[in-house]
Design a protein around this motif. Sequence first.
Motif, mmCIF file in Angstrom:
data_model
loop_
_atom_site.group_PDB
_atom_site.id
_atom_site.type_symbol
_atom_site.label_atom_id
_atom_site.label_comp_id
_atom_site.label_asym_id
_atom_site.label_seq_id
_atom_site.Cartn_x
_atom_site.Cartn_y
_atom_site.Cartn_z
ATOM 1 N N ARG A 10 -13.695 -1.243 18.545
ATOM 2 C CA ARG A 10 -14.830 -0.463 19.082
ATOM 3 C C ARG A 10 -15.826 -1.377 19.793
ATOM 4 O O ARG A 10 -16.285 -1.067 20.897
ATOM 5 C CB ARG A 10 -15.520 0.296 17.957
ATOM 6 C CG ARG A 10 -16.582 1.240 18.451
ATOM 7 C CD ARG A 10 -17.288 1.993 17.335
ATOM 8 N NE ARG A 10 -17.970 3.122 17.898
ATOM 9 C CZ ARG A 10 -17.576 4.384 17.784
ATOM 10 N NH1 ARG A 10 -16.497 4.686 17.090
ATOM 11 N NH2 ARG A 10 -18.251 5.349 18.349
ATOM 12 N N ALA A 11 -16.117 -2.508 19.158
ATOM 13 C CA ALA A 11 -17.077 -3.441 19.765
ATOM 14 C C ALA A 11 -16.564 -3.951 21.110
ATOM 15 O O ALA A 11 -17.353 -4.261 22.007
ATOM 16 C CB ALA A 11 -17.325 -4.612 18.811
ATOM 17 N N ASP A 12 -15.250 -4.009 21.271
ATOM 18 C CA ASP A 12 -14.650 -4.521 22.507
ATOM 19 C C ASP A 12 -14.293 -3.409 23.491
ATOM 20 O O ASP A 12 -13.650 -3.671 24.516
ATOM 21 C CB ASP A 12 -13.375 -5.317 22.170
ATOM 22 C CG ASP A 12 -13.688 -6.571 21.357
ATOM 23 O OD1 ASP A 12 -14.851 -7.031 21.371
ATOM 24 O OD2 ASP A 12 -12.754 -7.095 20.708
ATOM 25 N N VAL A 103 -6.331 1.039 23.206
ATOM 26 C CA VAL A 103 -6.438 0.770 24.647
ATOM 27 C C VAL A 103 -7.909 0.768 25.049
ATOM 28 O O VAL A 103 -8.754 1.276 24.309
ATOM 29 C CB VAL A 103 -5.690 1.858 25.473
ATOM 30 C CG1 VAL A 103 -4.201 1.874 25.142
ATOM 31 C CG2 VAL A 103 -6.296 3.240 25.256
ATOM 32 N N ASN A 104 -8.194 0.206 26.251
ATOM 33 C CA ASN A 104 -9.539 0.380 26.793
ATOM 34 C C ASN A 104 -9.443 1.105 28.138
ATOM 35 O O ASN A 104 -8.345 1.466 28.574
ATOM 36 C CB ASN A 104 -10.291 -0.953 26.886
ATOM 37 C CG ASN A 104 -9.740 -1.853 27.981
ATOM 38 O OD1 ASN A 104 -8.837 -1.473 28.734
ATOM 39 N ND2 ASN A 104 -10.278 -3.058 28.071
ATOM 40 N N HIS A 105 -10.571 1.325 28.782
ATOM 41 C CA HIS A 105 -10.550 2.141 29.994
ATOM 42 C C HIS A 105 -10.017 1.378 31.200
ATOM 43 O O HIS A 105 -9.790 1.968 32.256
ATOM 44 C CB HIS A 105 -11.930 2.758 30.238
ATOM 45 C CG HIS A 105 -12.256 3.822 29.207
ATOM 46 N ND1 HIS A 105 -11.542 4.999 29.102
ATOM 47 C CD2 HIS A 105 -13.167 3.845 28.198
ATOM 48 C CE1 HIS A 105 -12.012 5.724 28.098
ATOM 49 N NE2 HIS A 105 -13.005 5.037 27.526
ATOM 50 N N ASP A 106 -9.774 0.054 31.046
ATOM 51 C CA ASP A 106 -9.099 -0.693 32.116
ATOM 52 C C ASP A 106 -7.581 -0.686 31.940
ATOM 53 O O ASP A 106 -6.864 -1.308 32.708
ATOM 54 C CB ASP A 106 -9.562 -2.168 32.121
ATOM 55 C CG ASP A 106 -11.032 -2.286 32.458
ATOM 56 O OD1 ASP A 106 -11.527 -1.424 33.218
ATOM 57 O OD2 ASP A 106 -11.678 -3.214 31.947
ATOM 58 N N ARG A 195 -13.948 4.230 12.224
ATOM 59 C CA ARG A 195 -14.740 4.292 13.468
ATOM 60 C C ARG A 195 -14.636 2.988 14.237
ATOM 61 O O ARG A 195 -14.459 2.974 15.451
ATOM 62 C CB ARG A 195 -16.205 4.581 13.148
ATOM 63 C CG ARG A 195 -16.444 5.957 12.638
ATOM 64 C CD ARG A 195 -17.915 6.363 12.717
ATOM 65 N NE ARG A 195 -18.025 7.729 12.232
ATOM 66 C CZ ARG A 195 -18.346 8.058 10.983
ATOM 67 N NH1 ARG A 195 -18.643 7.126 10.098
ATOM 68 N NH2 ARG A 195 -18.391 9.323 10.628
ATOM 69 N N GLU A 196 -14.757 1.863 13.524
ATOM 70 C CA GLU A 196 -14.748 0.548 14.175
ATOM 71 C C GLU A 196 -13.381 0.188 14.745
ATOM 72 O O GLU A 196 -13.285 -0.477 15.766
ATOM 73 C CB GLU A 196 -15.160 -0.536 13.165
ATOM 74 C CG GLU A 196 -16.650 -0.739 13.026
ATOM 75 C CD GLU A 196 -17.349 -0.972 14.360
ATOM 76 O OE1 GLU A 196 -16.925 -1.855 15.128
ATOM 77 O OE2 GLU A 196 -18.320 -0.249 14.636
ATOM 78 N N HIS A 197 -12.324 0.582 14.049
ATOM 79 C CA HIS A 197 -10.989 0.115 14.456
ATOM 80 C C HIS A 197 -10.227 1.111 15.322
ATOM 81 O O HIS A 197 -9.244 0.738 15.971
ATOM 82 C CB HIS A 197 -10.167 -0.270 13.223
ATOM 83 C CG HIS A 197 -10.667 -1.554 12.624
ATOM 84 N ND1 HIS A 197 -11.742 -1.605 11.767
ATOM 85 C CD2 HIS A 197 -10.282 -2.829 12.832
ATOM 86 C CE1 HIS A 197 -11.986 -2.863 11.466
ATOM 87 N NE2 HIS A 197 -11.125 -3.629 12.088
#
Length: 371
Positions: A10-12, A103-106, A195-197
């Motif tokens: 989440r932090a990333d 995943v992230n938005h990139d 939530r974090e992971h």
Amino acid sequence: MMTALTSTPRADGFYMPAEWAPHKQTWMLWPERPDNWHSGAKPAQAAFAEVARAIARFEPVSVGVSAAQYENASARLDHPHIRVVELSSDDAWVRDTGPTFVVNHDGAVRGVDWTFNAWGGFDGGLYWPWQRDDQVARKILALEGCARYRTEGFVLEGGAIHVDGEGTLLTTEECLLNRNRNPALGREAIEAMLREHLGVDVIIWLPQGLHNDETDGHVDNFCCFVRPGEVLLAWTDDPADPNYPRCQAALKVLEQARDARGRTLTIHRLPIPGPLHASTAECAAVDIVAGSQPRDPSIRLAGSYVNFLIVNGGIIAPAFDDAKDAEARAILAACFPEREVVMVPGREILLGGGNIHCITQQQPAGRRHHG
Ligand code: KQY
């Protein structure tokens, strides 16, 4: 790549995508241990190979296999879209021992490597040792060049969670609040870890999973998302069925729930097959090892059509040679009109304690696979 990241997904900016998001491939492991799979695991190997071939019609499959079984598995999984890799494990439940990909938005893909304790450690767990299983996620992430988050000491199996990819997670109290997973943590601390992971915001807690589920009620054998705002729930109308109060309790929670976007849920009921039982011959053909699971024809099996996998363009669901197979297929086809529903025999997998969702782990496509 060996060192785990010290931040959190989440932090990333990472989150767990829904199972219906495009996949790069699906992972499986090859069944082998004769104290779980009857007849030296040969019927299970045939069933796993059929699942792998069904998935391979839609997307690539990678199957982790022990050194001892490499030759045999390679021959039985000979298919242009199936890759066999040597990867030791204690059993074949990659949903639970593999990574949860985020995943992230990139389009970057990473993985969460949860601590694994064989569904309860020395307090009701299913076997010992389990350290090879606990290494499976790390090995898959290394093979795929994906960065890894390790939740050292925080126990979770992938079958204990389902997400809608839009901030909502489904789980059961019976499993995730069980004292044999994370006894020092209460509901709030466990929610914080989720939530974090997984990058989720709303957690929907069903009280229990299916009766006699060896995993302490994994949600993936009981209830799953079809799309945001819609779920499928294993169902019986028979008040004499031990699943009846479990279904009623889950329905009540789902009817009152709001997801992360504030939606109420549409609930589809999927009939429970059976009652299904192992035969005397099947039970007699399981090796007896100290501490292994009792196998007895009197024990009702936790059979469920909910234990299916969503793949690119398809649904791979178990059939049980049961009167309810046709109804289950029709409900799945109606819920997923844009996908082809493929049913493959699930009995041999069920005899080992799970089904198709439990023996598979999807890897999201992403746009790149490093970092
Ligand atoms: O269903 C699963 N996710 C795992 C079941 C393990 C059963 C071992 N006998």
